[in-house]
Every structure is written in C-alpha cells, then in structure tokens.
Design a protein around this motif. Sequence first.
Motif, short mmCIF file in Angstrom:
data_model
loop_
_atom_site.label_atom_id
_atom_site.label_comp_id
_atom_site.label_asym_id
_atom_site.label_seq_id
_atom_site.Cartn_x
_atom_site.Cartn_y
_atom_site.Cartn_z
N MET A 113 0.72 -1.27 -0.13
CA MET A 113 0.11 0.02 0.21
C MET A 113 0.96 1.33 -0.04
SD MET A 113 -3.35 -0.33 0.06
CE MET A 113 -3.65 1.13 0.65
N GLY A 114 0.41 2.03 -0.66
CA GLY A 114 1.05 3.44 -0.62
C GLY A 114 0.57 4.13 0.57
N ASN A 115 1.60 5.08 1.17
CA ASN A 115 1.00 5.88 2.41
C ASN A 115 1.12 7.26 1.99
OD1 ASN A 115 0.80 7.33 4.83
ND2 ASN A 115 1.06 5.45 6.06
N ARG A 116 0.23 8.02 1.73
CA ARG A 116 0.40 9.45 1.40
C ARG A 116 0.59 10.40 2.62
NH1 ARG A 116 -5.79 9.29 -0.80
NH2 ARG A 116 -5.76 8.26 1.04
N PHE A 117 0.23 9.77 3.77
CA PHE A 117 0.73 10.64 4.82
C PHE A 117 2.11 10.77 5.15
CE2 PHE A 117 -3.75 9.66 5.32
CZ PHE A 117 -4.22 10.82 5.47
N LYS A 118 2.90 9.63 4.87
CA LYS A 118 4.35 9.43 4.86
C LYS A 118 5.10 10.00 3.74
CE LYS A 118 4.25 5.42 8.19
NZ LYS A 118 4.89 4.16 8.32
N GLY A 119 4.45 9.90 2.52
CA GLY A 119 5.15 10.23 1.54
C GLY A 119 5.11 11.88 1.13
N GLY A 120 4.02 12.64 1.43
CA GLY A 120 3.82 13.96 1.62
C GLY A 120 2.58 14.24 0.68
N ILE A 121 1.81 14.95 1.01
CA ILE A 121 0.55 15.34 0.50
C ILE A 121 0.58 17.00 0.14
CG2 ILE A 121 -1.92 15.76 0.70
CD1 ILE A 121 -1.69 13.63 2.85
N ALA A 122 0.74 17.35 -1.34
CA ALA A 122 0.87 18.66 -1.85
C ALA A 122 -0.45 19.45 -1.53
CB ALA A 122 1.15 18.38 -3.20
N LEU A 129 -11.35 17.82 4.87
CA LEU A 129 -12.26 16.89 5.38
C LEU A 129 -11.86 15.47 5.50
CD1 LEU A 129 -15.28 16.36 6.79
CD2 LEU A 129 -16.04 16.03 4.27
N HIS A 130 -10.92 15.16 4.16
CA HIS A 130 -10.58 13.69 4.04
C HIS A 130 -9.49 13.63 5.00
CE1 HIS A 130 -12.43 13.53 -0.22
NE2 HIS A 130 -13.57 13.91 0.56
N ARG A 131 -8.61 14.57 4.69
CA ARG A 131 -7.20 14.55 5.33
C ARG A 131 -7.19 14.27 6.93
NH1 ARG A 131 -1.99 18.42 3.65
NH2 ARG A 131 -0.42 17.28 4.97
N PRO A 136 -8.29 9.80 8.69
CA PRO A 136 -7.82 9.02 9.88
C PRO A 136 -8.91 8.29 10.47
CG PRO A 136 -7.21 11.28 9.69
CD PRO A 136 -8.04 10.86 8.59
N VAL A 137 -10.08 8.73 10.60
CA VAL A 137 -11.25 7.90 11.19
C VAL A 137 -11.48 6.54 10.60
CG1 VAL A 137 -13.77 7.88 11.70
CG2 VAL A 137 -12.40 10.08 12.22
N PHE A 153 -5.81 3.74 4.68
CA PHE A 153 -6.56 2.74 4.30
C PHE A 153 -7.23 3.05 2.72
CE2 PHE A 153 -9.35 -0.71 6.24
CZ PHE A 153 -8.08 -1.11 7.04
N HIS A 154 -7.09 4.18 2.51
CA HIS A 154 -7.83 4.48 1.00
C HIS A 154 -6.79 5.30 0.09
CE1 HIS A 154 -10.68 4.79 4.46
NE2 HIS A 154 -11.44 3.96 3.54
N CYS A 155 -5.77 4.85 0.17
CA CYS A 155 -4.55 5.26 -0.86
C CYS A 155 -4.95 4.63 -1.87
CB CYS A 155 -3.33 4.86 -0.49
SG CYS A 155 -1.97 5.77 -1.74
N GLY A 156 -5.24 5.08 -3.06
CA GLY A 156 -5.50 4.63 -4.61
C GLY A 156 -4.45 3.88 -5.18
#
Length: 382
Positions: A113-122, A129-131, A136-137, A153-156
């Motif tokens: 799985m990719g993890n956007r919170f570790k890799g970086g969200i531009a 609302l999503h972030r 997280p919930v 959980f929801h990384c595409g």
Amino acid sequence: MSCELTILMPCLNEAETLAVCIRKARRFLEENRIGGEVLIADNGSTDGSQEISRAEGARVVDIPAKGYGAALIGGIEAAAGRFIIMGDSDDSYDFSNLMTFVTQLRAGFDLVMGNRFKGGIAPGAMPPLHRYLGNPVLTGIGKLFFGSPLGDFHCGLRGFSRDAVRGLDLRTTGMEFASEMIVKATLNGLKVTEVPTTLAPDGRSRPPHLRSWRDGWRHLRFLLMLSPEWLFFYPGLLIGFCGFVLLVALTLGPLRIANVTFDINTLLLAGIAVIVGAQAVGLAVLAKQFCIANRLLPPSARFRSWADRLSLEFLLAIGGLLTVAGLIGIAIAILAWREAGFGNLDTGAMMRLLVPASTALCVGLQLAFTAFFKGVLGLAHR
C-alpha cells in the motif's frame, strides 16, 4: 519479454489527464527494464478516453458494470502481469516513481500500500475533510476492527500479487472496494506492507467522481458489516450485561445512588436492554456464520469450535428453560391478580415480578428462533 507488471488505471471520462498518466507509466517500465503493460479499465467513457489510451500504447478493456470497484475487478481479471500496480488516472499519483512498490512485491509481499501521509500531500491535493477526519477515522476503525497494520486505508496507489488478490474473491463495486481489499488481505493472512508515496492535485478541470459523505458512509458501512463482532457482539454484550445487572438489582427493590432513586421505570428499561443485548449477540453469531459460509470472511477455527458447541439442541434447551421460567413468573402474577379479585394490585410488586418474567420469556423465545435460524444457515452451507 514476459509480462511481470501490469499498471492498471480505472477510467471514466479522463481524457484530460489520461495521456500523461500513460506516458509516465510506460516510461517507468522502459527506464527500469520491466516487462509489463499499461492497462486501462474503461467504465463507459464517452469523451474519447479509449482512443487516447490506444494512441498512447496502452491496452484497453471495457468494463460494462458501473463503479470504481467493478472497473478494477474487471481490470484485475484482464491483467497479464504477475504483479499489478493500480492507481487513479487523474494525474494525482506519480506513475514514474513506482520502484518501491515493485521492490516489495519482488520481496514476496502480497499487498503493498502507498501511504500518502508518510510520502507527502501537496497543498490542495486532499480536502481537509478527508485529510483530518475521513481518512484518519476510517483508517483507525479498520485498524481497530481488523488489526490492519496500514496507516492509509484509502490510498488509491497500491501494488499486489494478481493471484493473491484474485483469491480474495473481491465483490464490492463502489469506492468501498479499496477497504475490501485491505480487510480481506489482512483477515486472510496475506503479507502486507506499505511504502511512502506522494499525492498531487489532480489535473482535471471537473469535480472528482468521489463524493465525500456518500462514499465515506459506504466505506464505514462496509467495515461494520464485515465485522459482526464490533457491529453486534460487543455492543450487545455491553448493553445486555448492564441491563442484566440493573434488572437483578431492581428486582430486589429500589436502588438509591447519591440523591437519585432508581425504581420500576428503570427496571422496565433494564429488561428492554437485556432483550436488545441478547438479540444483538444472536445476530453476531448468525452474521459471522453467514459471512464465512459465503466467503465474505475467511474460515475461523476458533469461531467454528465455539459455534459447534452452540448446537441447535443446546440453544433450544437454554431457550426453553428461560421461556418456562418466564411463563411461571407470569402465571404467578395472574394467580396473585385472581386472589385480589382481578382488581387493583401493588404496581411496584407486580412490576418486579412481571418485568423479569417477561424478559426471560422474550429472551428464551429469541434464543429458540436464533437456534433454528443458525441451523438453517448450517444446512444451506452443507
């Protein structure tokens, strides 16, 4: 060269960004000398996405069944690669930087799985609302319910072994497909890991297909339905236990705590709580059995051992004892009423008899019906 990797993109009217995604994916394959293909799972595009895909050297498979999950299930079936890396075709994921996924897949992991919170969200790539709430919930619920080690959980953007994921019998056709893959991979004991990945603002001028509240609810609903323990068993056990303690205490007489007195009104509510709790626990057993029989959940030796002990005859015996006890209590109340000439009775005394008796009667009958329903499910499975 054999096809090691399929880069799979679901597509529904993505003409604005599709070409750049395909070019990045093909460049990645060429630069890293990986035998592979770019596969577009088209979900009924009407903007020429299919022609763009073929012109850019991608293979197109038409998926008539609508939905994000339906497109991906069709794409997985059509993929030629031993490994698959899937990602949205809106240019939010970097298809030119997938080597961390390939490395982990080659190392033997079934799902990466990719993890956007570790890799970086531009900035602007993910709505607040999503972030800060949705992801997280829902990720936290997934970790709690299913013991998943993943943090997004929801990384595409995710890679997986084609054979391993096909063996999960994935079924959901909507956005909740993303959760189903992780939940079933975790419950079936697949080797799962995650790697950092980045998320950029998508390149489309139109709104995304994702609908925050609708699709968030669908994810939550799916997580609950695939966890009979958290949906039924634990709440039912808590409600039933608290109700039972109050029922016993108030049957003996009023209960005073500080300046508050609990009496027959609370006794009635306690009886209702016991009935609701017993019903929820029964539903947990039935739902778990149904999910396992229909391959929604993997077989569980512990549940099978426990469920086998709760045979139809055993549950009927317990239900019968409770039913008889309830009927005896009600009969005693009727006799007391007859002795009073069918006139007025002491309300408090009668309630302390009738509420426990009625509760026992209801729970006993529920247990008997649950026993037969459990037997029907077992018969159908056999």
